[in-house]
Design a protein around this motif. Sequence first.
Motif, short mmCIF file in Angstrom:
data_model
loop_
_atom_site.label_atom_id
_atom_site.label_comp_id
_atom_site.label_asym_id
_atom_site.label_seq_id
_atom_site.Cartn_x
_atom_site.Cartn_y
_atom_site.Cartn_z
N LYS A 130 -5.04 2.82 -7.76
CA LYS A 130 -6.24 2.45 -7.43
C LYS A 130 -6.43 0.85 -7.86
N LEU B 129 0.77 -1.11 -0.07
CA LEU B 129 -0.03 0.04 -0.05
C LEU B 129 0.77 1.14 0.03
N GLU C 147 -4.43 -0.93 -5.08
CA GLU C 147 -5.62 -1.14 -3.66
C GLU C 147 -6.64 -1.96 -3.82
N ALA C 148 -7.24 -2.02 -5.07
CA ALA C 148 -8.31 -2.99 -5.38
C ALA C 148 -7.73 -4.35 -5.39
N LEU D 203 -8.23 -9.54 0.04
CA LEU D 203 -8.46 -9.98 1.64
C LEU D 203 -9.85 -10.30 1.54
N ASN D 204 -10.93 -9.83 0.61
CA ASN D 204 -12.07 -10.27 0.55
C ASN D 204 -12.44 -11.74 0.28
N VAL E 281 -5.31 -5.59 -3.33
CA VAL E 281 -5.32 -5.81 -1.83
C VAL E 281 -6.51 -6.16 -1.43
N THR E 282 -7.65 -5.34 -1.55
CA THR E 282 -8.97 -5.55 -1.43
C THR E 282 -9.46 -6.82 -1.60
N GLU E 283 -9.43 -7.09 -2.82
CA GLU E 283 -9.90 -8.33 -3.40
C GLU E 283 -9.13 -9.58 -2.73
#
Length: 71
Positions: free
Chosen positions: A45, A28, A48-49, A55-56, A51-53
């Motif tokens: 972006k 990040l 970050e997307a 973790l999701n 990383v979010t994906e």
Amino acid sequence: MYVALFEFASSLVICCVQDKANPLATILSAAMLLRYGLGEENAAKRIEAAVTETLNQGFRTGDIYSPGTVR
């Protein structure tokens, strides 16, 4: 003129030995470098997307692992 410092180094070597390495801050930080240091908003972006994906999907490193997630 603005000056920015983005730190990528940490105690990662010690953490790797203890199975506690968590590269999320480093990843990040790279996104922050792209956004604020280089003006590459789209690239930031995308990182970050990703990383979010990840973790999701339930993936976790040893330091943030909890039952029900993937180590």
